[in-house]
Design a protein around this motif. Sequence first.
Motif, PDB file in Angstrom:
ATOM      1  N   ARG A   1       0.826  -1.209   0.000  1.00 58.72           N
ATOM      2  CA  ARG A   1       0.000   0.000   0.000  1.00 58.72           C
ATOM      3  C   ARG A   1       0.861   1.261   0.000  1.00 58.72           C
ATOM      4  O   ARG A   1       0.622   2.194  -0.791  1.00 58.72           O
ATOM      5  CB  ARG A   1      -0.917  -0.043   1.227  1.00 58.72           C
TER       6      ARG A   1
ATOM      7  N   TYR B   1      -8.834   1.851  -5.523  1.00 54.85           N
ATOM      8  CA  TYR B   1      -9.009   0.690  -4.642  1.00 54.85           C
ATOM      9  C   TYR B   1      -7.762  -0.187  -4.728  1.00 54.85           C
ATOM     10  O   TYR B   1      -7.123  -0.274  -5.778  1.00 54.85           O
ATOM     11  CB  TYR B   1     -10.209  -0.165  -5.070  1.00 54.85           C
ATOM     12  N   LEU B   2      -7.456  -0.829  -3.617  1.00 58.68           N
ATOM     13  CA  LEU B   2      -6.451  -1.885  -3.600  1.00 58.68           C
ATOM     14  C   LEU B   2      -7.160  -3.159  -3.142  1.00 58.68           C
ATOM     15  O   LEU B   2      -7.400  -3.351  -1.954  1.00 58.68           O
ATOM     16  CB  LEU B   2      -5.291  -1.548  -2.658  1.00 58.68           C
TER      17      LEU B   2
ATOM     18  N   LEU C   1      -7.711   2.519  -1.334  1.00 58.40           N
ATOM     19  CA  LEU C   1      -6.297   2.889  -1.311  1.00 58.40           C
ATOM     20  C   LEU C   1      -6.138   4.390  -1.144  1.00 58.40           C
ATOM     21  O   LEU C   1      -5.307   4.863  -0.356  1.00 58.40           O
ATOM     22  CB  LEU C   1      -5.612   2.421  -2.601  1.00 58.40           C
ATOM     23  N   ARG C   2      -6.938   5.156  -1.892  1.00 57.81           N
ATOM     24  CA  ARG C   2      -6.919   6.612  -1.767  1.00 57.81           C
ATOM     25  C   ARG C   2      -8.310   7.149  -2.073  1.00 57.81           C
ATOM     26  O   ARG C   2      -8.951   6.721  -3.036  1.00 57.81           O
ATOM     27  CB  ARG C   2      -5.896   7.226  -2.732  1.00 57.81           C
TER      28      ARG C   2
ATOM     29  N   VAL D   1      -4.666  -2.821  -8.152  1.00 55.09           N
ATOM     30  CA  VAL D   1      -5.122  -1.440  -8.043  1.00 55.09           C
ATOM     31  C   VAL D   1      -6.174  -1.179  -9.118  1.00 55.09           C
ATOM     32  O   VAL D   1      -5.985  -1.529 -10.284  1.00 55.09           O
ATOM     33  CB  VAL D   1      -3.943  -0.458  -8.199  1.00 55.09           C
TER      34      VAL D   1
END
Length: 247
Positions: free
Chosen positions: A124, A214-215, A220-221, A174
């Motif tokens: 991450r 997304y991860l 993710l952010r 990702v």
Amino acid sequence: MMDENKQINNTSQQLGEPTEVKQVMMSDSPTQINFNESGSEVTEQVAAPNNVGDTTLTPENGIAASEKTEAETAALTELTQQIESLKAQLEERNTQYMRIAADFENYRKRTSKEKEELDAQVKRNTILELLPIVDNFERARSHLKPQSEGEMTIHKSYQGVYKQLVDSLKRLGVAPMRPEGQEFDPNLHEAVMREPTDEHPEGTVLEELVRGYYLGDRVLRHAMVKVAAPKEDTPPASEDRASPADS
């Protein structure tokens, strides 16, 4: 049997043997008869009874048997206690083994989970360091308008690098968000602008200013977005405004 006794008596009378010899020969007790060389003297030897295996019960024998029984009982009791003690020790060792095995299994699961979380955190953090580079490539693509053939060649070259970087992020799990037209979700979006409008319901995401990612199935952010707000009505002019003539 009677015939044999008669024959012996006749023979004894002929030989002139004494009556005692005849009685000894006819008796059932074991005897040993020794004849000397002249045959005139006979020695009678009667075997004395043998007291072998005398089983007469005496007080001493009873006491010895009682002591032997008590000793055997005590030995049996001691062996039983030893067996019970060994069983208890075995059960205790088995319980300890089961507890240690359970603790080790919990430790293995915990360390495995911690390792997975650490790997995910490292991944991450690494990807978060790369996302600003992706943002700069996207800004360059949206702002630069190549005019000449040379500019187009340069544009295609860095866009190829951008595509390679995006493909690498996809292989790592990702995925970009596509929030335009969706309802604002504070778990996914971060509202940095509000735009009054009557074309969209309040809280609708109008534009994604900074892309979110997304991860896997985790954020993710967060995406920085512009959100629709209710359109403000123009305030009416004040009717009590004083005219210049009244002043």
